[in-house]
Enzyme design. Structure first.
Site, short mmCIF file in Angstrom:
data_model
loop_
_atom_site.label_atom_id
_atom_site.label_comp_id
_atom_site.label_asym_id
_atom_site.label_seq_id
_atom_site.Cartn_x
_atom_site.Cartn_y
_atom_site.Cartn_z
N ASP A 96 33.47 17.02 -6.21
CA ASP A 96 32.73 16.02 -5.46
C ASP A 96 31.47 16.70 -4.94
OD1 ASP A 96 32.15 13.77 -3.78
OD2 ASP A 96 34.30 13.35 -3.69
N ASP A 198 28.41 11.95 -4.64
CA ASP A 198 28.56 11.09 -3.46
C ASP A 198 27.29 10.28 -3.20
OD1 ASP A 198 30.38 10.62 -1.11
OD2 ASP A 198 28.66 11.35 0.02
N GLU A 265 28.75 7.74 -7.51
CA GLU A 265 29.20 6.72 -6.57
C GLU A 265 28.02 5.82 -6.24
OE1 GLU A 265 31.29 6.00 -2.22
OE2 GLU A 265 29.72 7.49 -2.43
N HIS A 326 39.42 6.62 -1.90
CA HIS A 326 39.75 7.02 -0.53
C HIS A 326 38.98 6.23 0.52
CE1 HIS A 326 36.09 8.97 -1.61
NE2 HIS A 326 35.88 9.36 -0.37
N ASP A 327 38.10 5.33 0.09
CA ASP A 327 37.36 4.50 1.04
C ASP A 327 37.84 3.05 1.05
OD1 ASP A 327 35.61 6.63 1.71
OD2 ASP A 327 34.36 6.19 -0.04
#
Ligand code: GLC
Length: 529
Positions: A96, A198, A265, A326-327
């Site tokens: 990430d 990200d 993302e 995870h969000d």
């Protein structure tokens, strides 16, 4: 086809996968020990959420050293070992990369804030207060409140689209871009196979720092960020050049059969999302199932989404699909387990690379977090500001520890885990589902194996029927996927006879004639004769 087109990407949230040093928080050694499990699932690549040195204000998305492992997670040696063993098993590893912001404890920021003359001043985004005082403009943070914080020492504001402890880097500055590219090279030299980047669509900001216009959808109670539309803080034209530069770094480390890839993302409407392919991003995350599919789980809507996306792709763009991360709220909490199984069937039989979130293979529910155990900084900040935060329960419910077996603390840790386990962990865990031939875990494993069929990998997609509660589509010439999105029995006329190769109920493999009967909540993959 390249590995990243054939592989299923599995997202590991390191804090919650496996603890080995008894602090209630997962670590790299834990992930290493669980590699055989991941291999047995059949996934081809792991994406690891951040494990870099961090004060953990946003659980690792606030990086204080991009080239060090945080002691909570282990050491660089642990990482090298994990990577070596993953590769030996044929698993790729994506890291990430968090290039939009650092921690406020990163040495770059400590220097930058130390004085207006510091050479690193321009590595971050500093502005004078507005003429009448206060923040330089009306930009709002994703986590609530203004996106600007005043630094008393130097009398200027710095920008942070997330927490004040996550100052945004100034991507207009070529030194910043070079520094992040150096970080990429550091990990590429160690052997990583690429990055999930990200908030890629936020890297560039309006050079004129104009106020954002009010949003017609705003109403009191919504989060601060929803007050405005975002023509000046999202998807700026400069971003594409930044993506292109990052792609060049990856290409310099790529060889045929060993491409290093960029997953981005990006939360944007599909028509804007696909531009990131043109800029060189291999897989701009397609979140449309999460944002538009799951909330309106009807055949007509899903077919519309898939067709819209497929219609926007050129022959050089490879699709991808996501159901959770995870969000986002857990898949099983959004649809219930029965339809979560149908959704998994959809994900693994659409054309393109699927990304799977750890634990969804157990139909892990979102776990209720008692108020005193809330960890998510986004929720803590928003709770005080907006009665209806972006995610009313925050992100903790989707980040709970992986339940491995029925031993104390589910085999996750010897200590109290940082977030509570799912209350049904004694029965909902990996070991139990390994024993149960009809579990969700077995279904996911079967689907991942089935996806390796050549036509399911790259056969064309065609909608076959999207009405009456049934969503059915063809893949290539020989496959038909039929999904009953209702809890009532349905029937579907087939183009020709065939064979049910897989049912979400895992209880039939049989020939079918002209009509396929679907039981409530049943999805079926049919090999046409
Ligand atoms: C991304 C991450 C999220 C994080 C945010 C700020 O959206 O997925 O978890 O809080 O960026 O880094």
């Amino acid at each position: 086809m390249s590995w990243w087109q054939e592989a299923v990407i599995y997202q590991v949230y390191p804090r919650s996968f496996q603890d080995t040093d008894g602090d209630g928080i997962g670590d790299l050694e834990g992930i290493r020990r669980r590699l055989p499990y991941l291999k047995s699932l059949g996934v081809g690549a792991l994406w690891l959420s951040p494990f870099y040195r961090s004060p953990m204000r946003d659980f690792g998305y606030d990086v204080a050293d991009y080239c060090q492992v945080d002691p909570t997670f282990g050491t660089l040696e642990d990482f090298d070992r994990l990577l070596r063993e993953a590769h030996a098993l044929g698993l790729k590893v994506l890291l990430d990369l968090v290039p939009n912001h650092t921690s406020d404890q990163h040495p770059w920021f400590l220097e930058s804030r130390s004085s207006r003359e510091n050479p690193k001043r321009d590595w971050y985004i500093w502005r004078d207060p507005a003429p009448q005082g206060g923040p330089p403009n009306n930009w709002q943070s994703f986590f609530g409140g203004p996106a600007w914080t005043l630094d008393e020492g130097t009398g200027q504001y710095y920008l942070h689209l997330f927490l004040p402890e996550q100052p945004d880097l100034n991507w207009q500055n070529p030194e910043v871009r070079e520094a992040i590219q150096e970080v990429m090279r550091f990990w590429l030299k160690r052997g990583v196979d690429g990055f999930r980047v990200d908030v890629l669509w936020l890297l560039a900001k309006d050079p004129l720092f104009r106020d954002e216009p009010g949003s017609p959808h705003w109403r009191p109670g919504l989060p601060d960020r929803a007050r405005h539309e975002h023509p000046f803080t999202e998807d700026q034209p400069e971003t594409y050049a930044y993506v292109r530069e990052m792609r060049q770094v990856l290409d310099a480390f790529s060889e045929p059969g060993r491409e290093r890839v960029m997953v981005g993302e990006i939360y944007l409407p599909l028509s804007r999302l696909v531009r990131y392919y043109r800029a060189g991003c291999h897989l701009p995350f397609n979140f449309s199932l999460i944002t538009e599919g799951l909330p309106d789980w009807r055949p007509e809507n899903l077919a519309r989404l898939v067709e819209a996306y497929e219609g926007l792709l050129t022959r050089w763009d490879w699709p991808n699909w996501v159901l959770g991360n995870h969000d986002q709220p857990r898949l099983a909490s959004r649809l219930g387990e029965a339809q979560a199984r149908v959704a998994a069937t959809l994900l693994f039989t659409l054309r393109g690379t699927p990304t799977w979130y750890y634990g969804d293979e157990l139909a892990l529910p979102g776990v209720e977090i008692p108020p005193e155990r809330v960890q998510d900084p986004a929720l803590r900040r928003q709770r005080d500001r907006a009665p209806t935060p972006l995610l009313p329960l925050g992100r903790d419910p989707s980040r709970t520890p992986m339940p491995w077996d029925a031993s104390p603390r589910a085999g996750f840790s010897t200590a109290e885990p940082w977030l509570p386990l799912n209350p049904d962990w004694p029965t909902r865990n990996v070991a139990a589902q390994e024993q149960d031939p009809r579990s969700m875990l077995q279904l996911v494993r079967r689907l991942i194996a089935l996806r390796k069929e050549p036509e399911l990998l790259h056969g064309a997609y065609r909608t076959y029927r999207a009405a009456g509660g049934v969503y059915a589509y063809l893949r290539g010439e020989g496959w038909l996927v039929a999904l009953n999105l209702t809890d009532r029995a349905q029937a579907l006329d087939l183009p020709r006879k065939g064979r049910v190769v897989l049912s979400t109920h895992l209880d039939r493999e049989e020939g079918v004639g002209e009509t396929l009967a679907l039981r409530p909540d049943e999805g079926a993959v049919v090999r046409l004769g």
